[in-house]
Design an enzyme around this catalytic site. Structure first.
Site, mmCIF file in Angstrom:
data_model
loop_
_atom_site.group_PDB
_atom_site.id
_atom_site.type_symbol
_atom_site.label_atom_id
_atom_site.label_comp_id
_atom_site.label_asym_id
_atom_site.label_seq_id
_atom_site.Cartn_x
_atom_site.Cartn_y
_atom_site.Cartn_z
ATOM 1 N N LYS A 15 1.335 -1.594 -0.035
ATOM 2 C CA LYS A 15 -0.126 -0.131 0.490
ATOM 3 C C LYS A 15 1.103 1.242 0.089
ATOM 4 O O LYS A 15 0.438 2.328 -0.794
ATOM 5 C CB LYS A 15 -1.245 0.137 1.293
ATOM 6 C CG LYS A 15 -2.370 -1.816 1.581
ATOM 7 C CD LYS A 15 -2.598 -0.632 2.738
ATOM 8 C CE LYS A 15 -2.063 -1.175 4.060
ATOM 9 N NZ LYS A 15 -1.169 -2.519 3.913
ATOM 10 N N ARG A 129 11.701 -6.802 6.408
ATOM 11 C CA ARG A 129 11.712 -5.819 6.005
ATOM 12 C C ARG A 129 12.479 -4.707 7.470
ATOM 13 O O ARG A 129 12.505 -5.223 8.033
ATOM 14 C CB ARG A 129 9.834 -4.688 6.432
ATOM 15 C CG ARG A 129 10.253 -3.433 6.002
ATOM 16 C CD ARG A 129 9.075 -3.068 5.815
ATOM 17 N NE ARG A 129 7.622 -2.698 6.572
ATOM 18 C CZ ARG A 129 6.325 -2.860 6.957
ATOM 19 N NH1 ARG A 129 6.065 -2.325 5.930
ATOM 20 N NH2 ARG A 129 5.848 -2.659 7.891
ATOM 21 N N ARG A 155 10.791 -1.973 11.986
ATOM 22 C CA ARG A 155 9.520 -1.468 13.295
ATOM 23 C C ARG A 155 8.720 -2.332 14.072
ATOM 24 O O ARG A 155 9.520 -3.728 13.818
ATOM 25 C CB ARG A 155 8.488 -1.063 11.853
ATOM 26 C CG ARG A 155 8.533 -0.352 11.032
ATOM 27 C CD ARG A 155 7.488 -0.021 10.014
ATOM 28 N NE ARG A 155 5.791 -0.685 10.296
ATOM 29 C CZ ARG A 155 4.980 -0.416 9.517
ATOM 30 N NH1 ARG A 155 4.976 -0.001 8.253
ATOM 31 N NH2 ARG A 155 3.619 -1.083 9.514
ATOM 32 N N ARG A 166 -1.033 -8.580 13.212
ATOM 33 C CA ARG A 166 -1.871 -7.502 11.976
ATOM 34 C C ARG A 166 -3.107 -8.309 11.129
ATOM 35 O O ARG A 166 -3.549 -7.647 10.857
ATOM 36 C CB ARG A 166 -0.399 -6.589 11.761
ATOM 37 C CG ARG A 166 -0.233 -5.430 12.501
ATOM 38 C CD ARG A 166 1.085 -5.148 12.182
ATOM 39 N NE ARG A 166 1.152 -5.456 10.721
ATOM 40 C CZ ARG A 166 2.361 -4.517 10.299
ATOM 41 N NH1 ARG A 166 3.582 -5.088 10.870
ATOM 42 N NH2 ARG A 166 2.538 -4.498 9.177
HETATM 43 P P1 AP5 Z 1 5.227 -1.541 2.127
HETATM 44 O O1 AP5 Z 1 4.399 -0.733 0.550
HETATM 45 O O2 AP5 Z 1 4.889 -1.183 2.872
HETATM 46 O O3 AP5 Z 1 3.490 -2.421 1.754
HETATM 47 P P2 AP5 Z 1 2.232 -1.760 3.776
HETATM 48 O O4 AP5 Z 1 1.316 -2.277 2.225
HETATM 49 O O5 AP5 Z 1 2.126 -0.406 3.334
HETATM 50 O O6 AP5 Z 1 2.879 -2.093 5.214
HETATM 51 P P3 AP5 Z 1 2.844 -1.958 6.203
HETATM 52 O O7 AP5 Z 1 3.572 -3.128 6.986
HETATM 53 O O8 AP5 Z 1 3.092 -0.295 6.110
HETATM 54 O O9 AP5 Z 1 0.830 -1.779 6.080
HETATM 55 P P4 AP5 Z 1 0.155 -1.838 7.789
HETATM 56 O O10 AP5 Z 1 -0.833 -1.883 7.121
HETATM 57 O O11 AP5 Z 1 0.482 -3.273 8.211
HETATM 58 O O12 AP5 Z 1 0.867 -0.958 8.724
HETATM 59 P P5 AP5 Z 1 0.698 0.570 8.959
HETATM 60 O O13 AP5 Z 1 1.829 1.653 8.634
HETATM 61 O O14 AP5 Z 1 -0.493 1.346 7.690
HETATM 62 O O15 AP5 Z 1 5.524 -3.057 1.238
HETATM 63 C C1 AP5 Z 1 5.963 -4.169 2.296
HETATM 64 C C2 AP5 Z 1 7.475 -4.314 1.617
HETATM 65 O O16 AP5 Z 1 7.030 -5.380 0.582
HETATM 66 C C3 AP5 Z 1 8.281 -2.904 1.484
HETATM 67 O O17 AP5 Z 1 9.283 -3.853 1.829
HETATM 68 C C4 AP5 Z 1 7.974 -3.420 -0.444
HETATM 69 O O18 AP5 Z 1 9.525 -2.716 -0.515
HETATM 70 C C5 AP5 Z 1 7.692 -4.856 -0.503
HETATM 71 N N1 AP5 Z 1 7.178 -4.774 -1.471
HETATM 72 C C6 AP5 Z 1 6.028 -3.898 -2.225
HETATM 73 N N2 AP5 Z 1 5.353 -4.641 -3.225
HETATM 74 C C7 AP5 Z 1 6.082 -5.308 -3.118
HETATM 75 C C8 AP5 Z 1 5.577 -5.977 -4.879
HETATM 76 N N3 AP5 Z 1 4.855 -6.107 -5.252
HETATM 77 N N4 AP5 Z 1 7.286 -7.113 -4.659
HETATM 78 C C9 AP5 Z 1 7.642 -7.477 -4.250
HETATM 79 N N5 AP5 Z 1 8.032 -6.419 -2.915
HETATM 80 C C10 AP5 Z 1 6.919 -5.713 -2.556
HETATM 81 O O19 AP5 Z 1 -0.214 0.961 10.000
HETATM 82 C C11 AP5 Z 1 0.061 0.344 11.013
HETATM 83 C C12 AP5 Z 1 -0.235 0.645 12.246
HETATM 84 O O20 AP5 Z 1 -0.540 1.143 12.724
HETATM 85 C C13 AP5 Z 1 -1.589 -0.825 12.263
HETATM 86 O O21 AP5 Z 1 -1.286 -1.724 12.732
HETATM 87 C C14 AP5 Z 1 -3.071 0.045 12.710
HETATM 88 O O22 AP5 Z 1 -2.556 -0.452 14.676
HETATM 89 C C15 AP5 Z 1 -2.215 2.133 13.187
HETATM 90 N N6 AP5 Z 1 -3.432 2.442 11.723
HETATM 91 C C16 AP5 Z 1 -3.021 2.738 10.445
HETATM 92 N N7 AP5 Z 1 -4.314 2.941 10.188
HETATM 93 C C17 AP5 Z 1 -4.961 2.387 11.307
HETATM 94 C C18 AP5 Z 1 -6.604 2.725 10.445
HETATM 95 N N8 AP5 Z 1 -6.841 3.301 9.883
HETATM 96 N N9 AP5 Z 1 -7.214 2.456 11.864
HETATM 97 C C19 AP5 Z 1 -7.103 2.184 12.661
HETATM 98 N N10 AP5 Z 1 -5.391 1.638 13.250
HETATM 99 C C20 AP5 Z 1 -4.255 2.423 12.190
#
Ligand code: AP5
Length: 212
Positions: A15, A129, A155, A166
């Site tokens: 994402k 990561r 992280r 998660r």
């Molecule tokens: P990356 O692009 O970082 O993936 P991502 O989907 O953004 O992963 P996140 O871990 O950031 O998502 P998340 O939803 O768990 O965490 P968030 O920070 O939003 O890619 C991941 C890896 O894969 C990278 O190394 C990348 O290079 C690689 N990659 C990407 N695409 C690829 C491909 N096509 N092929 C190969 N490799 C690839 O949220 C964190 C926390 O915040 C949550 O757990 C929650 O506690 C809180 N939170 C956030 N938003 C909310 C909400 N709306 N409501 C309530 N709590 C929330």
């Protein structure tokens, strides 16, 4: 027409990676609730202190805190032409709140890309990561190793046991969210296991089709 895109998918689906690329190409702000929360934790704000334990435990932050964070961010003038939202909404309550916020200015969500990736791929992507603490750049120990100059850290929510929590949180909340956006005709499915560039070009084509 303002372009509001909501990128959803499991942890590690890509994402953030894709939202950044859309943001650069479409010249729209990238708003990631995960990043906003991590900024607050780093800056030791009151919000950061409240959410730190929740996030490191891998569960969702309560809706009222998350919605108010996004409402404040969307009030900034840079959001007027639209926004690439990453990781928000994650619950139907958040989705309804977003629609109400946008409706106040006559706007709406034009596209919701749902990026799908299998659980075993997520685990491999996230447990190896690493993030450079100085630049924020993301690396993968095996597929995209950090250069020696990088100062990387893991992280706190990327440890395997927290990643599993998660993923479970994602499955617990995703069905009603998908139903909400399917009903509105804006949900599109994408295979997140394709190369990054392929996913980006498919996403850009979908945005273009929705805004032409
Ligand atoms: P990356 O692009 O970082 O993936 P991502 O989907 O953004 O992963 P996140 O871990 O950031 O998502 P998340 O939803 O768990 O965490 P968030 O920070 O939003 O890619 C991941 C890896 O894969 C990278 O190394 C990348 O290079 C690689 N990659 C990407 N695409 C690829 C491909 N096509 N092929 C190969 N490799 C690839 O949220 C964190 C926390 O915040 C949550 O757990 C929650 O506690 C809180 N939170 C956030 N938003 C909310 C909400 N709306 N409501 C309530 N709590 C929330």
């Amino acid at each position: 027409m303002a372009v509001f895109v909501v990128v959803i998918g499991p942890p590690g689906a890509g994402k953030g990676t894709q939202a950044k690329k859309l943001s650069e190409t479409l010249v729209l702000p990238h708003v990631s609730t995960g990043e906003l929360f991590r900024d607050n934790i780093r800056d030791r704000t009151e919000l950061g202190k409240r959410v730190e334990v929740i996030i490191s435990g891998g569960v969702l932050v309560p809706d009222e805190l998350t919605i108010s964070l996004v409402r404040d961010r969307l009030r900034h003038s840079d959001c007027m032409p639209g926004v690439i939202l990453d990781g928000f909404p994650r619950t139907p309550g958040q989705a309804r709140a977003l629609d109400e916020m946008l409706d106040e200015d006559g706007n709406r969500v034009v596209l919701v890309p749902h990026i799908r990736v299998r659980d075993e791929v997520i685990l491999e992507r996230l447990t190896d990561r690493r993030v450079d603490v100085r630049t924020g750049k993301t690396y993968h120990l095996k597929y995209n190793p950090p250069p020696p100059s990088a100062e990387v850290e893991q992280r706190p929510d990327d440890h395997p046991e927290t990643v599993r929590i998660r993923i479970a949180e994602y499955y617990r909340n995703i069905s009603p969210l998908l139903a909400y956006y399917t009903e509105r005709g804006v949900l599109h499915e994408f295979d997140g296991e394709q190369p990054i560039k392929v996913v980006t070009s498919q996403l850009l084509a979908a945005v273009e089709a929705k805004t032409a």
